[in-house]
Write an enzyme that holds these catalytic residues in place. Structure first.
Site, PDB file in Angstrom:
ATOM      1  N   HIS A   3     -37.360  12.482  64.691  1.00  0.00           N
ATOM      2  CA  HIS A   3     -37.309  13.456  65.789  1.00  0.00           C
ATOM      3  C   HIS A   3     -36.481  14.670  65.352  1.00  0.00           C
ATOM      4  CE1 HIS A   3     -35.816  15.219  69.514  1.00  0.00           C
ATOM      5  NE2 HIS A   3     -36.752  14.573  70.175  1.00  0.00           N
ATOM      6  N   ARG A   7     -41.852  16.277  66.653  1.00  0.00           N
ATOM      7  CA  ARG A   7     -42.333  14.976  66.169  1.00  0.00           C
ATOM      8  C   ARG A   7     -43.810  15.132  65.818  1.00  0.00           C
ATOM      9  NH1 ARG A   7     -41.717  10.863  70.977  1.00  0.00           N
ATOM     10  NH2 ARG A   7     -40.894  12.457  72.369  1.00  0.00           N
ATOM     11  N   LYS A  42     -46.905  16.103  68.375  1.00  0.00           N
ATOM     12  CA  LYS A  42     -46.354  16.617  69.623  1.00  0.00           C
ATOM     13  C   LYS A  42     -46.498  18.133  69.619  1.00  0.00           C
ATOM     14  CE  LYS A  42     -43.589  14.769  72.268  1.00  0.00           C
ATOM     15  NZ  LYS A  42     -43.706  14.367  73.671  1.00  0.00           N
ATOM     16  N   ASP A  95     -42.535  23.798  70.114  1.00  0.00           N
ATOM     17  CA  ASP A  95     -41.517  24.121  71.125  1.00  0.00           C
ATOM     18  C   ASP A  95     -40.464  25.009  70.468  1.00  0.00           C
ATOM     19  OD1 ASP A  95     -39.186  24.145  72.712  1.00  0.00           O
ATOM     20  OD2 ASP A  95     -39.433  22.065  73.374  1.00  0.00           O
ATOM     21  N   CYS A 130     -37.398  25.486  70.796  1.00  0.00           N
ATOM     22  CA  CYS A 130     -36.062  24.978  70.449  1.00  0.00           C
ATOM     23  C   CYS A 130     -36.042  24.365  69.056  1.00  0.00           C
ATOM     24  CB  CYS A 130     -35.536  24.009  71.504  1.00  0.00           C
ATOM     25  SG  CYS A 130     -36.283  22.371  71.482  1.00  0.00           S
ATOM     26  N   TYR A 131     -37.183  23.877  68.571  1.00  0.00           N
ATOM     27  CA  TYR A 131     -37.213  23.310  67.219  1.00  0.00           C
ATOM     28  C   TYR A 131     -37.148  24.396  66.141  1.00  0.00           C
ATOM     29  CZ  TYR A 131     -38.081  19.027  69.666  1.00  0.00           C
ATOM     30  OH  TYR A 131     -37.944  17.968  70.517  1.00  0.00           O
ATOM     31  N   ASP A 164     -39.663  27.860  75.746  1.00  0.00           N
ATOM     32  CA  ASP A 164     -40.233  26.768  74.954  1.00  0.00           C
ATOM     33  C   ASP A 164     -41.582  27.185  74.352  1.00  0.00           C
ATOM     34  OD1 ASP A 164     -41.979  24.616  74.476  1.00  0.00           O
ATOM     35  OD2 ASP A 164     -41.204  23.364  76.072  1.00  0.00           O
ATOM     36  N   ASP A 210     -35.091  29.723  79.635  1.00  0.00           N
ATOM     37  CA  ASP A 210     -33.827  29.142  80.093  1.00  0.00           C
ATOM     38  C   ASP A 210     -32.769  29.415  79.032  1.00  0.00           C
ATOM     39  OD1 ASP A 210     -33.949  27.031  78.070  1.00  0.00           O
ATOM     40  OD2 ASP A 210     -35.503  26.113  79.316  1.00  0.00           O
ATOM     41  N   HIS A 267     -33.268  27.366  75.588  1.00  0.00           N
ATOM     42  CA  HIS A 267     -34.297  27.886  74.673  1.00  0.00           C
ATOM     43  C   HIS A 267     -33.963  29.292  74.179  1.00  0.00           C
ATOM     44  CE1 HIS A 267     -36.687  24.480  76.232  1.00  0.00           C
ATOM     45  NE2 HIS A 267     -37.224  24.525  75.031  1.00  0.00           N
TER      46      HIS A 267
END
Lengths: 426, 334
Positions: free
Chosen positions: A256, A299, A302, A305, A307-308, A351, A358, A361
């Site tokens: 993850h 992952r 998935k 996003d 944030c990654y 995201d 937010d 993010h």
């Protein structure tokens, strides 16, 4: 929708893995009488339907403007962050009641990274006051920190509180108010026999997140001892899975992005990156990036996003600084952040398209963006403390640079601020 | 029912309706700092402020009572991430255990209450560490009692990280792996791309010392799933994992031939112009790795990585260049 695959010029539509495009291909080829077996077999499942929507939204944005125009809207962001620090937050943010130091960290750190002057002395003062007020009523008044007034000390809260103080330039001597002794004693209480750290004394998780928060805080405050770090490397090594990334716990959890960052940054702090399977880790980081959306996911199979951009991006940046080479595509990631994570309608970063911005993010996208516009290296001395970035030549970027200050990916802080804090406690 | 039993029950009746009147002797403590311009102060509703204020007061007094337990339910319903209350509730439950005549029943009731909360808060961390804490003090924990909630949560979100991780923790506690392969199979049938289910299979195999035949069966299972959908990263990564852990990272002719059926002879091409369509870029990646291990086939590996850069997975060009460089420097890929 069926045009999307073809518009993605860099990838064979066959590999896109989407049913409708494939059906069309078959028809196209049937026209040339000799029918060839379809090249892509694919099943429609929850995974593919979710992705199809995201893919559609991203493609629309990529096709919407000229590359030169994709720049970070700094003023819009400044407005968003200033507003968050100048007014009360709406009741809808009550779920963050136990994460108050996190909000302070995300906002102050974003302001500081964009322009050190945007985090005004007034903001710094109020920030430090609030953090120490949160712990005032307890036995110790300088930490460890919890999520809010009267809340128990927590690993994550303490991490966010210390990092927030780092960007405050020791205003009013706030750095000296931190109770290092109490924090050390508490960290030792949270240490587990298996080498991990628990996030909270009784009911709390033991995972790589706990380890990272503990080591990050301890190293910033110059509290690293043999007793504290005993068994930690062994614990972290066990968290690397067959996929190459790291899971949360040492029992073969799924790899993850967030837990991988925590493990790799912890190993960087311990200067033990050579203890893990580096080739597999690099493969795993690189697998997180999609040709079509261009951004990173956390992952396998998935969704992308924003944030990654940090969790995986910073992992890659740490490896780059350590001399292992670069395993993500910064150019593409930059495009994902600039096209898909900001919107003209709402300030702040998000995201993915369709989501609201937010604070979380916003900060992690900003740091991700900084990664895409920088090269990483370690000038000299202790690895983790000295990792820094230098901007890439602006002429190599398709649009104006975002102007985010050099940063240390291990600590998630501007290099200069982290350095000053380290030196203060030496 | 004898009076003293009912008295005991009275204090741990979890379904007693919440009534604010029960706390009127408690002065709520402030939940904000009171600073004039507090940064990021949340505009709590009056109800939230009152209940949290009472909770803070009770926590500070360390009051362990039926009403305290009731209040924790109320708080957790409003703010499930409020870890301080989970810790407080845990202390109350431990206090109840000291006098309760039937501890397993007490804790089973606690787990049922937790099930309800869990269903409403699928992404929460605290629920699962609280559940672990309860199971750890349970004199006779039961795997059977854990399964329904795990099942429901996975049905609802088949990739829920916390649920999968908790499931692994449970399996290690109860040492019962017997249903896990068939369980993940139903999930893989539902969604062959479910990486959590694949990762769980690896956990099961690593925990159970499978025989050589078991691994053969597993490899056949994987092949079947690849034939169903060749362009699936989860299953190729899993296949490599199987060989790494159970076949000493030695790749037989059969698996190489199998993987080659998805790559349209890309490895035999003399030039990278007009690369043909293929069924799976992950098959090329898999084979490029396998070929890199043997000096005689390393040239094929380089062809594969170049083809990936050129057409099949260009976003990862940095990694492919890195791999080629390693081969050229005489290092094996691992």
């Amino acid at each position: 929708m069926s045009n999307l695959g073809r518009n993605a010029k860099f990838i064979s539509s066959n590999i896109l893995g989407r049913k409708r495009a494939v059906v069309e291909n078959i028809i196209d080829e049937r026209e040339d009488d000799d029918y060839i077996e379809p090249i892509m077999k694919e099943l429609e499942t929850e995974t593919t339907t979710d992705r199809e929507q995201t893919l559609h939204d991203c493609m629309e944005l990529f096709n919407s403007k000229d590359k030169k125009d994709a720049t970070l809207n700094r003023d819009f962001l400044k407005m968003y962050l200033n507003l968050a620090f100048s007014s009360k937050l709406p009741p809808q943010l009550t779920p963050l009641d136990a994460s108050q130091p996190w909000m302070l960290y995300w906002i102050s750190n974003s302001l500081k990274a964009l322009n050190p002057e945007w985090l005004t002395d007034d903001f710094k003062r109020s920030l430090a006051q609030k953090l120490f007020k949160l712990v005032e009523s307890d036995n110790s008044c300088g930490g460890p920190f919890g999520g809010g007034v009267g809340q128990l000390p927590h690993m994550a809260g303490s991490f966010a509180a210390i990092n927030s103080l780092v960007v405050c330039d020791n205003i009013d001597g706030c750095w000296d108010k931190v109770d290092r002794k109490a924090i050390y004693k508490w960290l030792m209480e949270l240490k587990q026999p298996d080498g991990g750290f628990k996030t909270c004394l009784e009911v709390g998780e033991t995972d790589t997140r706990g380890v990272y928060c503990a080591l990050e805080v301890a190293s910033l405050l110059n509290l690293m001892t043999v007793e504290l770090t005993e068994g930690v490397v062994e614990y972290l090594v066990k968290c690397q899975t067959y996929e190459g990334g790291f899971g949360g716990c040492s029992h073969e959890d799924e790899a993850h992005g967030g837990y991988t960052f925590c493990a790799v940054a912890s190993l960087a702090i311990l200067d033990k990156l050579d203890e893990i399977n580096m080739e597999k880790l690099m493969e795993w980081c690189s697998m997180r990036q999609y040709n079509e959306e261009r951004g990173l996911c956390g992952r396998s199979n998935k969704l992308v996003d924003g944030c990654y951009s940090y969790w995986v991006g910073a992992t890659a940046a740490i490896l780059e600084a350590a001399g292992y080479g670069n395993c993500i595509n910064k150019k593409y990631l930059r495009e994902y952040i600039l096209y898909c994570c900001q919107s003209e309608k709402e300030p702040g970063l998000r995201d993915k398209p369709g989501k609201h911005p937010d604070f979380y993010h916003t900060m992690y996208n900003l740091y991700g963006l900084a990664i895409t516009e920088s090269k990483f290296y370690t000038p000299s001395g202790n690895f983790a403390e000295n990792v820094t970035s230098t901007p890439v030549d602006a002429s190599l970027l398709p649009s104006a640079p975002s102007g985010i200050c050099p940063m240390n990916p291990v600590y998630g802080l501007p290099t200069k601020d982290a350095k000053a804090f380290f030196n203060h406690f030496r | 029912m004898s009076p003293w039993i009912s008295c005991t029950l009275d204090k741990d009746k979890p379904d007693m309706p919440f009534n604010i009147e029960d706390y009127k002797d408690i002065e709520p403590l402030p939940i904000t700092t009171g600073l004039p311009d507090e940064l990021c102060e949340i505009m709590y509703t009056d109800n939230y402020k009152q209940i949290m204020g009472i909770a803070r007061a009770l926590v500070q007094k360390k009051e362990y009572s039926a009403r305290a337990l009731q209040l924790t339910s109320e708080v957790i319903g409003m703010a499930p991430a409020f870890y301080t209350i989970w810790n407080y509730r845990y202390d109350i439950v431990k206090w109840q255990m000291e006098t309760h005549s039937n501890v397993p029943e007490l804790l089973n009731n606690e787990l049922s209450w937790l099930d309800e909360i869990t269903l409403n808060n699928p992404k929460n961390y605290q629920i699962w560490s609280y559940r672990q804490s309860i199971l750890k003090i349970h004199p006779s924990p039961s795997f059977k009692l854990e399964l329904p909630i795990l099942q429901m949560m996975i049905d609802d979100d088949t990739k829920n990280y916390h649920v999968w991780s908790y499931r692994k923790w449970c399996l290690l506690l109860f040492q019962d792996f017997s249903n896990e392969l068939s369980y993940t199979d139903t999930l893989i049938q539902r969604d062959v791309y479910n990486n959590s289910a694949w990762a769980h299979r690896m956990f099961v195999l690593k925990s159970t010392a499978p025989s050589g035949n078991d691994i053969n069966d597993e490899i056949n299972y994987v092949k079947e799933k690849i034939e169903l959908v060749p362009q699936n990263i989860s299953v190729w990564t899993y296949l490599r994992g199987l060989y790494e852990y159970f076949r000493k990272d030695v790749y037989d002719e059969e698996i190489i031939k199998f993987a080659e059926t998805f790559t349209n002879n890309v490895f035999d091409l003399k030039t990278l112009e007009n690369l043909p369509p293929v069924e799976s870029s992950y098959a090329i990646e898999f084979l490029s790795f396998v070929y890199s291990k043997n000096e005689a086939t390393q040239y094929k590996s380089i062809t594969g990585y170049k083809a990936l850069s050129e057409k099949y997975d260009p976003v990862r060009v940095g990694l492919w260049d890195h791999k080629i460089k390693r081969i050229q420097q005489g290092n094996r890929a691992i």
